[in-house]
Design an enzyme around this catalytic site. Structure first.
Site: not given
Ligand code: TYM
Length: 332
Positions: A112, A195, A198
Site C-alpha cells: 500500500k 486476488k 476492492k
Molecule cells: P478486509 O476488509 O480487506 O477484508 C475482509 C475479509 O475478506 C478477506 N478477503 C478475501 N478472501 C479471499 N479472497 C479475496 N480475494 C479476498 N479479499 C479479501 C480478507 O482476508 C478478510 O478476512 N485487516 C482486515 C480487517 C480487520 C480484521 C481485524 C480481521 C481489522 N481487524 C481483526 C480479523 C481480525 C482487512 O483489512 O480485511
C-alpha cells in the site's frame, strides 16, 4: 464455548465475492459452535483518506450485509470498532511491543505504501497491524476466520501475544487463523493471477455483492479464460477456469471434481453461463435483505448497540488486566 473474532473494513459500497467467500461465509458457519465477535473496522478504514459522509454510510451498509449474509445478532456480537475505545487503547500497548523493522516487513504495508510513495502513507497505515492485533487479543479468541491476505497479520498478532505473555504474565491466548484452503483467495476475473481486491481490481474483475445482478452476470460471462478448451482445475496453466470452478463449487456446495465431470466435452461458455446464473440466484436475496435493513435502520442500530455492549464486557476486562500488568496506576 471458545470464541471466534473477525473484522471487515467499510471501505467500499459493497462487499465483493472474495470478502464473502474468503471470510464472511465462515463467520456465519462458525456461529453454531463458538462464541462469536464480529465488527466493522472503521478505524482501520481511516488509515487512508476517507470522505466522512461516505465512511458513515459504508459502515452501516457493511453491518447490514453481515446480517444479510446470515450473521445472526441473537448468536453473535456485531459491533463497530470505534464504539469500543479499548481497541485503540490496547493498540498503543501493542505498538510499544513491536519493533520498527518488524512492522516494516508487513507486506500489506509495503504494497500500500509503495503505491503512493512511502512519504504519502500515514503513520496509521504503518500501525495498522498493531491495531489489528489489539482487535483480536482483546477478546482472547481461539480462531480468527480470514482470507489468505491476512495470514501475516495473524502471525504478528501471535508474536505480540507471546511477547506480552513472556515479558509480563500470561494474559493472551494465542489465536489460530481459520483459513479455508478452497476459498482463501478468490482471484480477479480479468486478471486471475491477482486476488480480487476492492483497491486493486478493475471494475470488470470484481463481483460486488450489491451490484445489479445483471451486471454481475455479465462480468462472469466476460471473465478471462485460458488457452485450450478443457474445463479442468489447474491453477498453473488454467488460473481463469480454476477460479471460476472454485467460485462455482463454493456457491453450490458441489465439489470441483464433480463439476469437472459435469462439464466434460462442454465449452468455457457453458460454464460461464451457468455460473452467471448461480451468482444471480445467490446475490438477489442478499441484496434485497441488505436494502431492507438499510431502509429502516432502527433494527440495525439496536443490533450494533447490543453488540457493543457485549463486546465491552469482554474488552474492558482484558484491558484492565493489561494496564495492571504493564504497571499503570489505576485511577482512584
Ligand atoms: P478486509 O476488509 O480487506 O477484508 C475482509 C475479509 O475478506 C478477506 N478477503 C478475501 N478472501 C479471499 N479472497 C479475496 N480475494 C479476498 N479479499 C479479501 C480478507 O482476508 C478478510 O478476512 N485487516 C482486515 C480487517 C480487520 C480484521 C481485524 C480481521 C481489522 N481487524 C481483526 C480479523 C481480525 C482487512 O483489512 O480485511
Amino acid at each position: 464455548r471458545p470464541r471466534v473474532l473477525s473484522g471487515i473494513q467499510p471501505t467500499a459500497d459493497s462487499y465483493h465475492l472474495g470478502n464473502y467467500l474468503g471470510a464472511v461465509r465462515q463467520w456465519d458457519a462458525l456461529q453454531a459452535d463458538y462464541e462469536p465477535f464480529f465488527f466493522i473496522a472503521d478505524q482501520h478504514a481511516i488509515t487512508v483518506e476517507q470522505d466522512p459522509k461516505v465512511l458513515r454510510r459504508r459502515t452501516l451498509v457493511a453491518a447490514a450485509q453481515l446480517l444479510a449474509a446470515g450473521v445472526d445478532p441473537e448468536r453473535s456480537a456485531i459491533f463497530v470498532q470505534s464504539h469500543l475505545p479499548e481497541h485503540a487503547q490496547l493498540a498503543w500497548v501493542m505498538e510499544c511491543l513491536t519493533g520498527f523493522g518488524e512492522a516494516r516487513r508487513m507486506t500489506q504495508f509495503k504494497d500500500k505504501s509503495a503505491k503512493g510513495g512511502e512519504g504519502a502513507s500515514s503513520v496509521g497505515l504503518f500501525a495498522y497491524p498493531m491495531l489489528m492485533a489489539a482487535d483480536i487479543l482483546l477478546y482472547r479468541p481461539a480462531y480468527v476466520p480470514v482470507g489468505e491476505d491476512q495470514r501475516q497479520h495473524l502471525e504478528l498478532t501471535r508474536d505480540l501475544a507471546q511477547r506480552f505473555n513472556s515479558r509480563y504474565k500470561k494474559t493472551f491466548r494465542l489465536p489460530e487463523p481459520y483459513i479455508l484452503k478452497e476459498t482463501a483467495k478468490i482471484y480477479d476475473l480479468q486478471d486471475p493471477t491477482s486476488k480480487m481486491s476492492k483497491s486493486a481490481s478493475s471494475p470488470g474483475g470484481i463481483i460486488e455483492m450489491l451490484d445489479d445482478p445483471k451486471v454481475s452476470a455479465k462480468k462472469i460471462r466476460s471473465a478471462v479464460t485460458d488457452s485450450g478448451s478443457e474445463i479442468r482445475f489447474d491453477e498453473e496453466s488454467k488460473p481463469g477456469i480454476s477460479n471460476l470452478l472454485r467460485i462455482y463449487s463454493a456457491l453450490t456446495g458441489s465439489t470441483v471434481e464433480k463439476l469437472e465431470g459435469e462439464y466434460v466435452g462442454r465449452g468455457y461458455g457453458d460454464l460461464k453461463k451457468d455460473l452467471a446464473e448461480v451468482v444471480v440466484d445467490f446475490v438477489t436475496p442478499f441484496r434485497t435483505t441488505t436494502f431492507e435493513l438499510l431502509d429502516d435502520q432502527t433494527h440495525l442500530m439496536s443490533v450494533l448497540e447490543k453488540g457493543a455492549e457485549q463486546a465491552r464486557e469482554v474488552a474492558t476486562r482484558t484491558l484492565a488486566d493489561v494496564y495492571e500488568r504493564v504497571g499503570f496506576v489505576p485511577p482512584a
